[in-house]
Design a protein around this motif. Structure first.
Motif, mmCIF file in Angstrom:
data_model
loop_
_atom_site.group_PDB
_atom_site.id
_atom_site.type_symbol
_atom_site.label_atom_id
_atom_site.label_comp_id
_atom_site.label_asym_id
_atom_site.label_seq_id
_atom_site.Cartn_x
_atom_site.Cartn_y
_atom_site.Cartn_z
ATOM 1 N N UNK A 45 0.798 -0.357 0.243
ATOM 2 C CA UNK A 45 0.097 -0.281 0.135
ATOM 3 C C UNK A 45 1.040 1.290 -0.041
ATOM 4 N N UNK A 46 2.016 1.445 1.323
ATOM 5 C CA UNK A 46 3.077 2.339 0.958
ATOM 6 C C UNK A 46 3.587 3.029 -0.543
ATOM 7 N N UNK A 47 3.659 1.216 -0.959
ATOM 8 C CA UNK A 47 4.275 1.673 -2.677
ATOM 9 C C UNK A 47 3.488 2.233 -3.757
ATOM 10 N N UNK A 48 1.810 2.024 -3.288
ATOM 11 C CA UNK A 48 1.003 1.713 -4.091
ATOM 12 C C UNK A 48 0.431 3.743 -4.476
ATOM 13 N N UNK A 49 1.130 4.178 -2.940
ATOM 14 C CA UNK A 49 0.707 5.546 -2.405
ATOM 15 C C UNK A 49 1.880 6.681 -2.926
ATOM 16 N N UNK A 50 3.113 5.496 -3.175
ATOM 17 C CA UNK A 50 4.213 6.076 -3.945
ATOM 18 C C UNK A 50 4.963 6.965 -2.846
ATOM 19 N N UNK A 51 4.823 6.742 -1.375
ATOM 20 C CA UNK A 51 5.164 7.072 -0.110
ATOM 21 C C UNK A 51 7.086 7.006 0.214
ATOM 22 N N UNK A 52 7.341 5.232 -0.569
ATOM 23 C CA UNK A 52 8.557 5.548 -0.440
ATOM 24 C C UNK A 52 9.206 6.171 -1.488
ATOM 25 N N UNK A 53 8.463 7.221 -2.442
ATOM 26 C CA UNK A 53 10.421 7.937 -3.610
ATOM 27 C C UNK A 53 10.208 8.928 -2.565
ATOM 28 N N UNK A 54 9.149 9.428 -1.716
ATOM 29 C CA UNK A 54 9.193 10.593 -0.847
ATOM 30 C C UNK A 54 10.366 10.338 0.062
ATOM 31 N N UNK A 55 10.625 9.508 0.325
ATOM 32 C CA UNK A 55 11.434 9.328 2.015
ATOM 33 C C UNK A 55 13.707 8.833 0.984
ATOM 34 N N UNK A 56 14.355 9.505 2.236
ATOM 35 C CA UNK A 56 15.930 8.760 1.489
ATOM 36 C C UNK A 56 15.495 6.997 1.298
ATOM 37 N N UNK A 57 16.546 6.860 0.488
ATOM 38 C CA UNK A 57 16.750 5.014 0.878
ATOM 39 C C UNK A 57 17.099 4.743 1.835
ATOM 40 N N UNK A 58 18.118 4.879 2.754
ATOM 41 C CA UNK A 58 18.494 5.084 4.071
ATOM 42 C C UNK A 58 16.646 4.642 4.687
ATOM 43 N N UNK A 59 15.846 5.814 5.154
ATOM 44 C CA UNK A 59 14.592 5.570 5.696
ATOM 45 C C UNK A 59 13.592 4.716 5.505
#
Length: 177
Positions: A45-59
């Motif tokens: 779901x977080x990937x669907x909403x694109x949330x991980x694109x907004x945070x740094x790779x480490x986070x």
């Protein structure tokens, strides 16, 4: 060929065995696996909403690692709290599944011709594994994401599971334009 009532293949013995296996599934395996399924659903779901694109790779990596650690802790706690179903519990459950009195099952041990018994379906019991009802939050977020954003690509959903993949950065670049 008539089966002996002492045989493991006798209807009562089969019923007791499969009822016990079902109860072990309900008490141990399902609650141990559910946290991992919930984590996968939340990450999707977080990937669907694109949330991980907004945070740094480490986070992104940290969120996945912490989620996995919490799932392992929940699975270990479930395993440590497990107790094997007693004969009385198994007998009572089999009697309820067949709409019989438990005493009737005990009497069947001495009968030569035992009637066939049915084994009830496993009861999910997920509420004990998900005390904060996160399964409903994830489901509501997935439905809202589909209604608001429409169908999204598989790569976008999969980006939640692949923090080291270049698709997260490329999605962020495309969405910022």
């Amino acid at each position: 060929m008539q089966q002996s009532n002492k045989s493991p293949l006798a209807p009562l013995n089969r019923g007791l065995f499969f009822t016990k296996a079902t109860m072990i599934w309900e008490r141990l395996l399902l609650p141990s696996l559910f946290p991992f399924v919930l984590l996968a659903l939340l990450v999707a779901v977080a990937g669907q909403w694109g949330l991980f694109a907004l945070v740094p790779q480490v986070a992104h990596i940290a969120v996945l690692v912490v989620g996995l650690i919490l799932c392992v802790i929940a699975a270990v706690r479930t395993t440590l709290r497990f107790r094997m179903p007693t004969f009385t519990e198994v007998n009572t459950r089999l009697a309820l599944d067949n709409e019989l009195r438990p005493e009737r099952l005990l009497a069947m041990r001495h009968e030569k011709n035992q009637p066939p018994l049915k084994v009830g379906k496993a009861k999910a019991g997920i509420a004990a594994s998900d005390p904060f009802a996160l399964r409903y939050v994830a489901l509501a977020a997935a439905i809202l994401g589909f209604l608001i954003q429409g169908p999204v690509s598989v790569e976008r959903v999969a980006s939640g599971f692949m923090p080291l993949d270049g698709t997260v950065q490329s999605f962020a670049a495309v969405s910022l334009k």
